[in-house]
Design a protein around this motif. Structure first.
Motif, PDB file in Angstrom:
ATOM      1  N   ILE A 184       0.862  -1.214  -0.267  1.00 33.16           N
ATOM      2  CA  ILE A 184      -0.495   0.087  -0.180  1.00 33.16           C
ATOM      3  C   ILE A 184       0.816   0.830  -0.245  1.00 33.16           C
ATOM      4  O   ILE A 184       1.631   1.873   1.060  1.00 33.16           O
ATOM      5  N   GLY A 185       0.751   1.752  -1.022  1.00 34.54           N
ATOM      6  CA  GLY A 185       1.436   3.853  -0.965  1.00 34.54           C
ATOM      7  C   GLY A 185       1.441   4.538   0.762  1.00 34.54           C
ATOM      8  O   GLY A 185       0.199   4.647   0.722  1.00 34.54           O
ATOM      9  N   MET A 186       2.114   5.113   0.516  1.00 40.71           N
ATOM     10  CA  MET A 186       1.931   5.840   1.280  1.00 40.71           C
ATOM     11  C   MET A 186       0.813   7.130   1.256  1.00 40.71           C
ATOM     12  O   MET A 186       0.785   7.287   0.270  1.00 40.71           O
ATOM     13  N   GLY A 187       0.488   7.241   2.156  1.00 42.43           N
ATOM     14  CA  GLY A 187      -0.495   8.079   2.018  1.00 42.43           C
ATOM     15  C   GLY A 187      -1.812   7.800   2.161  1.00 42.43           C
ATOM     16  O   GLY A 187      -3.179   8.290   1.534  1.00 42.43           O
ATOM     17  N   SER A 188      -2.298   6.344   1.121  1.00 34.51           N
ATOM     18  CA  SER A 188      -2.888   5.840   0.575  1.00 34.51           C
ATOM     19  C   SER A 188      -4.091   5.745   1.281  1.00 34.51           C
ATOM     20  O   SER A 188      -3.557   5.599   2.834  1.00 34.51           O
ATOM     21  N   THR A 189      -5.874   5.218   0.887  1.00 33.10           N
ATOM     22  CA  THR A 189      -6.903   5.460   1.767  1.00 33.10           C
ATOM     23  C   THR A 189      -7.369   4.367   1.282  1.00 33.10           C
ATOM     24  O   THR A 189      -7.965   4.202   0.046  1.00 33.10           O
ATOM     25  N   VAL A 190      -7.232   2.802   2.421  1.00 33.74           N
ATOM     26  CA  VAL A 190      -7.981   1.879   1.839  1.00 33.74           C
ATOM     27  C   VAL A 190      -9.071   1.348   2.084  1.00 33.74           C
ATOM     28  O   VAL A 190      -9.661   1.519   3.610  1.00 33.74           O
ATOM     29  N   LEU A 191     -10.045   1.531   0.924  1.00 34.60           N
ATOM     30  CA  LEU A 191     -11.496   1.155   1.700  1.00 34.60           C
ATOM     31  C   LEU A 191     -12.235   0.074   0.964  1.00 34.60           C
ATOM     32  O   LEU A 191     -13.292  -0.194   1.687  1.00 34.60           O
ATOM     33  N   GLY A 192     -11.172  -1.013   0.969  1.00 32.32           N
ATOM     34  CA  GLY A 192     -11.520  -2.841   0.402  1.00 32.32           C
ATOM     35  C   GLY A 192     -10.572  -3.253   0.540  1.00 32.32           C
ATOM     36  O   GLY A 192      -9.242  -2.996   0.723  1.00 32.32           O
ATOM     37  N   ASP A 193     -10.725  -4.759   0.242  1.00 33.75           N
ATOM     38  CA  ASP A 193     -10.047  -6.054  -0.020  1.00 33.75           C
ATOM     39  C   ASP A 193      -9.018  -5.483  -0.814  1.00 33.75           C
ATOM     40  O   ASP A 193      -9.580  -4.790  -2.651  1.00 33.75           O
ATOM     41  N   VAL A 194      -7.798  -6.196  -0.890  1.00 32.35           N
ATOM     42  CA  VAL A 194      -6.611  -6.047  -1.660  1.00 32.35           C
ATOM     43  C   VAL A 194      -6.013  -7.266  -1.944  1.00 32.35           C
ATOM     44  O   VAL A 194      -5.841  -7.985  -1.119  1.00 32.35           O
ATOM     45  N   PRO A 195      -5.658  -7.026  -3.089  1.00 37.11           N
ATOM     46  CA  PRO A 195      -5.790  -8.994  -3.550  1.00 37.11           C
ATOM     47  C   PRO A 195      -3.885  -9.270  -2.947  1.00 37.11           C
ATOM     48  O   PRO A 195      -3.418  -8.644  -2.993  1.00 37.11           O
ATOM     49  N   VAL A 201      -1.735   2.299  -4.581  1.00 39.17           N
ATOM     50  CA  VAL A 201      -1.931   3.576  -3.815  1.00 39.17           C
ATOM     51  C   VAL A 201      -3.318   4.226  -4.306  1.00 39.17           C
ATOM     52  O   VAL A 201      -4.107   4.488  -4.896  1.00 39.17           O
ATOM     53  N   GLY A 202      -3.132   5.914  -3.597  1.00 38.09           N
ATOM     54  CA  GLY A 202      -4.576   6.957  -3.894  1.00 38.09           C
ATOM     55  C   GLY A 202      -5.750   6.493  -2.513  1.00 38.09           C
ATOM     56  O   GLY A 202      -4.912   5.806  -1.644  1.00 38.09           O
ATOM     57  N   SER A 203      -6.284   7.997  -2.970  1.00 40.38           N
ATOM     58  CA  SER A 203      -7.074   8.018  -1.769  1.00 40.38           C
ATOM     59  C   SER A 203      -8.208   8.267  -2.723  1.00 40.38           C
ATOM     60  O   SER A 203      -8.698   9.548  -3.474  1.00 40.38           O
ATOM     61  N   PRO A 204      -9.213   6.840  -2.869  1.00 39.36           N
ATOM     62  CA  PRO A 204      -9.586   5.804  -2.523  1.00 39.36           C
ATOM     63  C   PRO A 204      -8.346   4.887  -3.144  1.00 39.36           C
ATOM     64  O   PRO A 204      -8.260   5.217  -4.073  1.00 39.36           O
ATOM     65  N   ALA A 205      -7.268   4.242  -2.688  1.00 39.50           N
ATOM     66  CA  ALA A 205      -6.428   3.558  -3.239  1.00 39.50           C
ATOM     67  C   ALA A 205      -7.170   2.347  -4.186  1.00 39.50           C
ATOM     68  O   ALA A 205      -8.057   1.647  -3.670  1.00 39.50           O
ATOM     69  N   ARG A 206      -6.026   2.596  -5.167  1.00 37.33           N
ATOM     70  CA  ARG A 206      -6.368   1.712  -6.296  1.00 37.33           C
ATOM     71  C   ARG A 206      -5.457   0.799  -7.114  1.00 37.33           C
ATOM     72  O   ARG A 206      -4.404   1.557  -6.880  1.00 37.33           O
ATOM     73  N   ARG A 207      -5.972  -0.051  -7.635  1.00 39.13           N
ATOM     74  CA  ARG A 207      -3.999  -0.973  -8.325  1.00 39.13           C
ATOM     75  C   ARG A 207      -3.214  -0.372  -9.363  1.00 39.13           C
ATOM     76  O   ARG A 207      -4.143   0.537  -9.770  1.00 39.13           O
ATOM     77  N   LEU A 208      -2.294   0.004  -8.932  1.00 41.17           N
ATOM     78  CA  LEU A 208      -1.030   0.490  -9.598  1.00 41.17           C
ATOM     79  C   LEU A 208      -0.579  -0.600 -10.654  1.00 41.17           C
ATOM     80  O   LEU A 208      -1.211  -0.603 -11.646  1.00 41.17           O
ATOM     81  N   ARG A 209       0.121  -1.662  -9.769  1.00 36.79           N
ATOM     82  CA  ARG A 209       0.140  -2.427 -10.533  1.00 36.79           C
ATOM     83  C   ARG A 209       0.477  -3.950 -10.046  1.00 36.79           C
ATOM     84  O   ARG A 209       0.605  -4.143  -8.368  1.00 36.79           O
ATOM     85  N   GLU A 210       1.039  -5.076 -10.527  1.00 41.10           N
ATOM     86  CA  GLU A 210       1.757  -6.029  -9.693  1.00 41.10           C
ATOM     87  C   GLU A 210       2.725  -5.772  -8.672  1.00 41.10           C
ATOM     88  O   GLU A 210       3.447  -4.497  -9.356  1.00 41.10           O
ATOM     89  N   ALA A 211       2.912  -6.432  -7.532  1.00 42.78           N
ATOM     90  CA  ALA A 211       3.686  -6.241  -6.855  1.00 42.78           C
ATOM     91  C   ALA A 211       5.266  -6.029  -7.933  1.00 42.78           C
ATOM     92  O   ALA A 211       5.214  -7.096  -7.993  1.00 42.78           O
ATOM     93  N   ALA A 212       6.377  -5.951  -7.205  1.00 51.37           N
ATOM     94  CA  ALA A 212       7.685  -6.474  -8.253  1.00 51.37           C
ATOM     95  C   ALA A 212       7.924  -7.902  -7.041  1.00 51.37           C
ATOM     96  O   ALA A 212       8.041  -8.684  -6.666  1.00 51.37           O
ATOM     97  N   ALA A 213       9.284  -8.255  -8.548  1.00 53.20           N
ATOM     98  CA  ALA A 213       9.426  -9.773  -8.227  1.00 53.20           C
ATOM     99  C   ALA A 213      10.037 -10.282  -6.819  1.00 53.20           C
ATOM    100  O   ALA A 213       9.709 -11.381  -6.151  1.00 53.20           O
ATOM    101  N   PRO A 214      10.285  -9.258  -6.180  1.00 53.84           N
ATOM    102  CA  PRO A 214      11.208  -9.751  -4.459  1.00 53.84           C
ATOM    103  C   PRO A 214       9.782 -10.648  -4.223  1.00 53.84           C
ATOM    104  O   PRO A 214       9.172 -11.486  -3.661  1.00 53.84           O
ATOM    105  N   ALA A 215       8.538  -9.449  -4.134  1.00 50.64           N
ATOM    106  CA  ALA A 215       7.251 -10.207  -2.949  1.00 50.64           C
ATOM    107  C   ALA A 215       6.292 -11.011  -4.270  1.00 50.64           C
ATOM    108  O   ALA A 215       6.025 -11.910  -3.011  1.00 50.64           O
ATOM    109  N   LEU A 216       6.906 -11.397  -5.137  1.00 52.18           N
ATOM    110  CA  LEU A 216       5.548 -11.876  -6.023  1.00 52.18           C
ATOM    111  C   LEU A 216       6.856 -13.943  -5.988  1.00 52.18           C
ATOM    112  O   LEU A 216       6.235 -14.146  -5.555  1.00 52.18           O
ATOM    113  N   ASP A 217       7.751 -14.064  -5.676  1.00 49.67           N
ATOM    114  CA  ASP A 217       8.744 -15.225  -5.105  1.00 49.67           C
ATOM    115  C   ASP A 217       8.100 -15.852  -3.736  1.00 49.67           C
ATOM    116  O   ASP A 217       7.822 -16.287  -3.879  1.00 49.67           O
ATOM    117  N   GLU A 218       8.043 -14.768  -3.429  1.00 50.99           N
ATOM    118  CA  GLU A 218       7.822 -14.817  -1.423  1.00 50.99           C
ATOM    119  C   GLU A 218       6.048 -15.494  -1.650  1.00 50.99           C
ATOM    120  O   GLU A 218       5.713 -16.605  -1.283  1.00 50.99           O
TER     121      GLU A 218
END
Length: 229
Positions: A184-195, A201-218
């Motif tokens: 979740i990006g800094m300063g964002s407002t999360v109003l619903g579930d995030v997959p 990112v944003g307010s309200p938060a919306r999907r920006l992109r897929e997570a980076a490779a290290p997180a996807l590997d995990e």
């Protein structure tokens, strides 16, 4: 008096060392870091003793792993797997100004920095980083390897799944789930579930992109039922 090794020598590790000093109950032995350029130097007056594998040569010391950043927030999980220490080697560090209710629980290897608050029946897993001035309210669940950056406020009944990263100043609505290894990006407002495995990112938060490779590997390791998944 217990002794403690801090793995990492960056900003989070330095803040953790200061929290330990402020509590005054544990003797700090030093930092361990795999950056050879740091070996033999001091960080805020605490020596960098050597690489992370040195932890096996000091079996009587407790350990806390203080690595990771927004670009690679899977680093703690990788180190836990590689070092393969028993759970009872890991310390839990709580700054003396943190407010942790009697009904809340914090797991091994986790760090709670200055002025954070856990109000009622909060569950914090293992190897979680909770930065200063965060508020975790009733019935929140913060799973293993999650990072809650400075100034985050979680409404009641929020679940931060394994490895999720919530950036500074973010607000998360009550009853919401942030999926495993999502960010979740800094300063964002999360109003619903995030997959899982996404950046919002944003307010309200919306999907920006897929997570980076290290997180996807995990995330992929988790899907396969791997260690610490």
């Amino acid at each position: 008096m217990n002794t403690l090794l801090i793995i990492g020598a960056g900003g989070f590790a330095r803040e953790t060392a200061q929290a330990v000093r402020d509590a005054g109950e544990v003797t700090l032995l030093g930092h361990l870091d795999d950056n050879r350029a740091l070996h033999g130097t001091d960080v805020d007056g605490l020596p960098v003793l050597g690489g992370t594998d040195l932890v096996h040569d000091l079996p009587d010391a407790d350990v806390v792993i203080c690595v990771g950043n927004p670009r690679d927030y899977g680093a703690r999980a990788r180190l836990v797997r590689r070092l393969d220490l028993p759970e009872d080697r890991y310390a839990t560090v709580v700054h003396p100004t943190a407010a942790v209710s009697a009904t809340s629980r914090v797991g091994p290897g986790s760090v709670l920095l200055a002025h954070c608050a856990l109000t009622a029946a909060v569950r914090v897993g293992a190897h979680v980083a909770v930065m200063p001035h965060t508020v975790l309210t009733h019935d929140d669940v913060v799973e293993d390897f999650a990072t809650v950056a400075s100034g985050v406020c979680l409404g009641g009944g929020v679940r931060l799944a394994t490895g999720s990263y919530v950036g500074s100043g973010a607000l998360v609505r009550e009853g919401t789930t942030v999926g495993a290894w999502s960010q979740i990006g800094m300063g964002s407002t999360v109003l619903g579930d995030v997959p899982p495995g996404e950046v919002w990112v944003g307010s309200p938060a919306r999907r920006l992109r897929e997570a980076a490779a290290p997180a996807l590997d995990e995330l992929a390791l988790r899907a396969m039922g791997g260690p610490h998944a």
